[in-house]
Write a protein that holds these residues in place. Structure first.
Motif: not given
Length: 586
Positions: A219, A255-256, A259-260, A263, A458, A462, A470
């Motif tokens: 990240s 972002y992903e 987010k991973d 989440d 994040y 975003a 978000e």
């Protein structure tokens, strides 16, 4: 998280603690060869443990300087190589503190050791496949960490994924790889680690990297990669950024990656053990194994412990001052209602340390802040146990005159003066009020990745993608834990709020140095003097009560040179490897 234990002790425990039948047949520790290591899984585990020692740890580092000291957060009381960085005069021959932060040679030695493990792992007679995968995963994570730190300081560096022997000749002379290729190598190592590492460990393995540690490293590098510094228009130097490609795709990857992890956080979350926002924030950095920590260096006071309390505490406690907050930073803490603090506001100026962001009280020791009991020789000078970084007027009845008395924690302290703050502040964050740093060591973890950073990563990605709702939700999550009001702002105001949160939520943790550079704001922030506060408590007419006067003062000049967006490649490394290309402007 990683435990910073005495290596000899750790080696003994790991190798001999299993009470195997062949205990008496083992070679002495000083006779174990490289070949022996790859014959014994226990020795390989010890080898990996040694790799963790190369993770930089300012809580035990001999320089005692943190990145804070070369940012708009603070300064170091006794220079320690920070001056040449802060005045923009550092060179490849004299990098000052950047020698310690960039750690070119130590990191490449560590990377070589990682590569040696990858090359020899199939020779090891593992009977426990899970152990083999874990050790491989830890090593992939650690190599990613070492490269992440090199790239963050220098831009593109030499990507070396194999070891070199003494007879390697010119094969050892490796050119610097592009910034993009370095990012992809770090991501690939993180992905390997994510696939191999467990989500958690039992008590016997606390401190090792988990899959979440690797997700956090991924990240961070992808967030950095999408940032302004590495995406300058018309950049033609691939060593210091992208020369082509789609920046929005880079933001999407950042972002992903964040987010991973959000989440699928496993045991990780914001830490809120009490009803006090200030205490919740402060205890993140004191309580080992708390759920906010994704990866940290752990310390054991019975073996060595940390010296952060001694190095950074006030001189009126016989501590050494060390890394000091500056007024440039302190002034920026919002008020408790979310509005800005302003020295030009008479109400704010009359009570500057009242009603501020709760994180202020967990991070800054200011004049009048409650602290622990004074040592015996200072107890009579401060029966209330409060920080004294100012001076006050005292009426002397015998002379019928008003005299000025300097506080116990000032440079004119009757206790000690060589270790006194010149800014009017000391660092509170990381210090344990229950540890007398003069005599004892602490166990505070040095946190490298934590859950709040991922929320902020994040939010930044975003925002860049236009996902304001978000981003706002993530920012407000961080603010709520801090005891600050949520916000409904949008547009540039939301970007500004985000940058405020990142600056003060992650204060003194080593992020600000890189954030100022990747946002290309270092020139505006580091071309002004470091400032402090001069405090005088003036006696009122009743000669019993006081009115406080505050004056902002310059304490040290600063100048930022554009070359300072990247550290120079050390001249010694270029002399050893003529294929290394120097960074721009050096």
């Amino acid at each position: 998280m990683n435990k910073r234990y005495n290596i000899a002790v750790l080696f003994f425990l790991l190798v001999f603690g299993a009470c195997k039948d062949d205990f008496l047949d083992r070679k002495p520790l000083d006779s174990i060869s490289d070949a022996d290591v790859w014959k014994d899984p226990a020795l390989v585990q010890s080898y990996v443990n040694e790799l963790y020692v190369d993770v930089w740890d300012p809580f035990i580092d001999s320089w005692k300087v943190m990145h804070t000291a070369i940012t708009d957060e603070g300064m170091y009381l006794r220079d320690k190589g920070t001056d040449v960085v802060l005045k923009g005069t550092f060179t490849p021959e004299n990098m000052g503190t950047l020698t310690q932060f960039g750690r070119w040679e130590p990191y490449y030695k560590a990377i070589r050791n990682c590569n040696l493990l990858f090359e020899n792992m199939d020779r090891v007679p593992f009977t426990d496949e899970a152990m083999k995968n874990r050790l491989l995963g830890e090593t992939y994570f650690l190599r990613a960490y070492f490269y992440l730190n090199l790239v963050s300081h220098f831009g593109g560096v030499s990507l070396i994924t194999k070891s070199f022997g003494l007879d390697s000749g010119e094969e050892m002379f490796v050119e610097r790889s592009s910034f993009e290729d370095c990012v992809e190598q770090i991501v690939a190592d993180c992905d390997q680690a994510i696939a191999l590492l467990p989500e958690s460990y039992g008590a016997d393995h606390k401190g090792r990297a988990t899959k979440f540690s690797a997700m956090a490293a991924k990240s961070r590098i992808l967030l950095y990669a999408a940032s302004d510094l590495y995406n300058k228009a018309a950049n033609s130097n691939a060593l210091v950024g992208y020369v082509d490609g789609n920046r929005q795709e880079r933001w999407q990857r950042a972002y992903e990656a964040a987010k991973d992890l959000l989440d699928n956080p496993g045991p990780h979350r914001l830490y809120q053990p009490t009803d006090s926002a200030t205490e919740n924030y402060g205890r993140v950095f004191l309580d080992n194994h708390n759920p906010e920590i994704i990866f940290a260096i752990l310390h054991n006071k019975e073996l060595k412990g940390t010296s952060v309390d001694l190095w950074n505490g006030p001189n009126g406690y016989h501590n050494w001052g060390g890394n000091l907050p500056i007024e440039n930073f302190v002034s920026g803490y919002q008020k408790r209602d979310g509005s800005p603090f302003d020295w030009n506001n008479p109400e704010d100026a009359a009570n500057p340390y009242v009603g501020r962001d709760p994180r202020f009280y967990a991070s800054i020791l200011y004049n009048g802040a409650k602290w622990r009991q004074r040592p015996t020789d200072a107890a009579a000078l401060d029966p209330d146990n409060v920080i004294q970084t100012g001076r006050k007027e005292v009426y002397n009845a015998s002379t019928n005159k008003i005299e000025e008395v300097w506080g116990v924690d000032t440079r004119y302290s009757p206790i000690e003066n060589w270790n006194a703050s010149i800014t009017g502040y000391y660092t509170r964050k990381f210090l344990d009020i229950n540890v007398d740093g003069q005599f004892f060591r602490g166990e505070q973890p040095w946190i490298i990745f934590r859950y709040a950073e991922i929320l902020l990563n994040y939010a930044e990605a975003a925002l860049a993608l236009g996902r304001e709702s978000e981003a706002r939700e993530a920012i407000n999550t961080v603010r709520t834990r801090a005891g600050m009001p949520t916000s409904t702002v949008s547009g540039q105001a939301l970007v500004d709020l985000y940058r405020y949160e990142r600056k003060y939520e992650l204060a003194f943790e080593g992020h600000r140095y890189f954030d100022m550079r990747r946002w290309l704001i270092a020139e505006s922030l580091m071309n002004v003097p470091a400032k402090g506060i001069d405090i005088l408590a003036k006696l009122n007419a009743d000669r019993k009560t006081y009115t406080y006067q505050y004056k902002i003062i310059d304490v040290a000049p600063r100048q930022f040179n554009v070359k300072g967006y990247f550290a120079p490649i050390p001249i010694g490394e270029i002399q050893k490897n003529p294929k290394l290309q120097q960074n721009p402007n050096f």
